[in-house]
Design an enzyme around this catalytic site. Structure first.
Site, PDB file in Angstrom:
ATOM      1  N   GLU A 118      16.821 153.126 -30.939  1.00 39.64           N
ATOM      2  CA  GLU A 118      17.340 154.569 -30.778  1.00 39.64           C
ATOM      3  C   GLU A 118      16.951 155.251 -29.356  1.00 39.64           C
ATOM      4  O   GLU A 118      15.975 155.669 -29.191  1.00 39.64           O
ATOM      5  CB  GLU A 118      16.840 155.375 -31.588  1.00 39.64           C
ATOM      6  CG  GLU A 118      17.233 154.838 -33.092  1.00 39.64           C
ATOM      7  CD  GLU A 118      17.068 156.241 -34.062  1.00 39.64           C
ATOM      8  OE1 GLU A 118      18.223 156.576 -34.615  1.00 39.64           O
ATOM      9  OE2 GLU A 118      15.973 156.754 -34.399  1.00 39.64           O
ATOM     10  N   ASN A 151      19.698 159.145 -42.051  1.00 42.74           N
ATOM     11  CA  ASN A 151      18.487 159.851 -42.019  1.00 42.74           C
ATOM     12  C   ASN A 151      18.619 161.514 -41.894  1.00 42.74           C
ATOM     13  O   ASN A 151      19.302 161.917 -41.009  1.00 42.74           O
ATOM     14  CB  ASN A 151      17.591 159.471 -40.725  1.00 42.74           C
ATOM     15  CG  ASN A 151      16.475 160.627 -40.258  1.00 42.74           C
ATOM     16  OD1 ASN A 151      16.114 160.996 -41.114  1.00 42.74           O
ATOM     17  ND2 ASN A 151      15.973 160.276 -39.248  1.00 42.74           N
ATOM     18  N   GLY A 189      21.848 160.028 -37.958  1.00 44.10           N
ATOM     19  CA  GLY A 189      21.385 161.470 -38.243  1.00 44.10           C
ATOM     20  C   GLY A 189      22.255 162.394 -38.685  1.00 44.10           C
ATOM     21  O   GLY A 189      22.962 162.418 -39.842  1.00 44.10           O
ATOM     22  N   GLY A 190      22.791 163.310 -37.747  1.00 39.53           N
ATOM     23  CA  GLY A 190      23.495 164.347 -37.800  1.00 39.53           C
ATOM     24  C   GLY A 190      24.832 164.265 -38.733  1.00 39.53           C
ATOM     25  O   GLY A 190      25.090 164.884 -39.513  1.00 39.53           O
ATOM     26  N   LYS A 204      16.804 163.936 -42.232  1.00 39.23           N
ATOM     27  CA  LYS A 204      15.612 164.578 -41.540  1.00 39.23           C
ATOM     28  C   LYS A 204      15.417 165.651 -42.584  1.00 39.23           C
ATOM     29  O   LYS A 204      15.344 165.640 -43.603  1.00 39.23           O
ATOM     30  CB  LYS A 204      16.096 165.102 -40.392  1.00 39.23           C
ATOM     31  CG  LYS A 204      16.789 164.013 -39.331  1.00 39.23           C
ATOM     32  CD  LYS A 204      16.991 164.209 -38.067  1.00 39.23           C
ATOM     33  CE  LYS A 204      17.279 162.846 -37.329  1.00 39.23           C
ATOM     34  NZ  LYS A 204      17.406 163.001 -35.816  1.00 39.23           N
ATOM     35  N   HIS A 226      10.074 156.903 -36.144  1.00 41.88           N
ATOM     36  CA  HIS A 226      11.180 157.655 -35.711  1.00 41.88           C
ATOM     37  C   HIS A 226      10.541 158.412 -34.246  1.00 41.88           C
ATOM     38  O   HIS A 226       9.482 158.931 -34.355  1.00 41.88           O
ATOM     39  CB  HIS A 226      11.910 158.948 -36.496  1.00 41.88           C
ATOM     40  CG  HIS A 226      12.935 159.258 -36.297  1.00 41.88           C
ATOM     41  ND1 HIS A 226      12.965 160.232 -35.255  1.00 41.88           N
ATOM     42  CD2 HIS A 226      14.210 158.862 -36.572  1.00 41.88           C
ATOM     43  CE1 HIS A 226      14.142 160.667 -35.097  1.00 41.88           C
ATOM     44  NE2 HIS A 226      14.863 159.658 -35.774  1.00 41.88           N
TER      45      HIS A 226
HETATM   46  P1  PGA Z   1      21.477 161.483 -34.748  1.00 41.94           P
HETATM   47  O1  PGA Z   1      19.977 161.132 -35.350  1.00 41.94           O
HETATM   48  O2  PGA Z   1      22.548 160.569 -35.291  1.00 41.94           O
HETATM   49  O3  PGA Z   1      21.753 162.942 -35.190  1.00 41.94           O
HETATM   50  O4  PGA Z   1      21.378 161.282 -33.175  1.00 41.94           O
HETATM   51  C1  PGA Z   1      19.835 159.814 -35.303  1.00 41.94           C
HETATM   52  C2  PGA Z   1      18.074 159.668 -35.582  1.00 41.94           C
HETATM   53  O5  PGA Z   1      17.521 160.592 -35.287  1.00 41.94           O
HETATM   54  O6  PGA Z   1      17.821 158.501 -36.315  1.00 41.94           O
END
Ligand code: PGA
Length: 241
Positions: free
Chosen positions: A156, A8, A223-224, A10, A86
């Site tokens: 999550e 993701n 995500g990150g 974002k 999400h």
């Molecule tokens: P993250 O994000 O890996 O940066 O915690 C995961 C997500 O929001 O789906």
């Protein structure tokens, strides 16, 4: 089925970042990685034969819905996946369980596979309310939905999403217990005993080996760390081993 990695991205990256990212990303045609970029960059990813997903989908198919993108439009580009529900959309866009239910139905009707995100807050965790919260989201988000074989549930915990500096991740035992609970709720309430569960929330190259050992999981949502193509490739490799 092979385990998957949903990346993701974002609302990150500018045009040049996308070009650099695609330059560095070496993934095979039949990779287990699905990348969900900002909608405006999707065609660049498709041109690189990357499996793409939407980060959100409209509950409508087509028409006067300014700013939205639909499952019908996604399918016309050959896109097969969409993230729905999400926590950032639930929070920032006030998406209710009813709205998420309509989005899932629109996605499934148009042949998309849905990655439905559910999650408990820190307050839920502190009040021992996590299981109730997840059950409530599952029952409301999936109300009157029959074809669950096209749905992945991404667990999550909201308190572990985007904790980039000091990753706060549930323990493998907590993740496993919740994944098994999700499977139980789906089986008891929908009569479906093969639901696929993913884990998301600060999944990184540093913890993927441990998370990947959890047998109740069918993959991860990143995500990150997926903003770094090398890290994403490494996560994809470990998950497919
Ligand atoms: P993250 O994000 O890996 O940066 O915690 C995961 C997500 O929001 O789906």
């Amino acid at each position: 089925m092979e385990k998957i990695v949903v990346a993701n991205l974002k609302m990150n990256m500018l045009y040049n970042d996308v070009l650099n990212y695609l330059d560095k990303l070496k993934i095979e045609n039949n990779s287990n990685i699905i990348i969900c970029p900002s909608n405006i960059f999707i065609p660049y990813f498709l041109n690189h034969n990357i499996e793409v997903g939407l980060q959100n989908v409209s509950e409508f198919d087509i028409g006067a819905y300014t700013g939205e993108a639909s499952a019908l439009q996604a399918r016309s580009l050959g896109i097969k996946y969409a993230i729905v529900g999400h926590s950032e959309r639930r929070l920032n866009n006030n998406e209710s369980n009813t709205c998420i239910n309509h989005k899932i139905k629109a996605g499934l009707k148009n042949g998309l596979k849905i990655i439905l995100c559910v999650g408990d807050t820190l307050k839920d965790k502190e009040n021992n309310n996590s299981y109730n919260k997840i059950k409530e989201e599952l029952l409301e988000d999936l109300k009157d939905i029959q074809n669950l074989e096209n749905i992945f549930i991404a667990y999550e915990p909201i308190w572990s999403v985007s904790t980039s500096i000091n990753p706060v991740v549930s323990t493998p035992e907590e993740i496993d217990a919740m994944a098994l609970y999700i499977k139980k709720v789906i089986k008891e309430n929908f009569g479906y005993d093969d639901i696929k569960v993913l884990y998301g929330g600060s999944v990184k190259t540093t913890n993927i080996e441990e998370i990947n050992k959890i047998e109740s999981l069918s993959g991860v949502l990143v995500g990150g760390d997926s903003l770094n193509p090398e890290n994403l490739m490494m996560i994809g490799k470990i998950v497919s081993e």
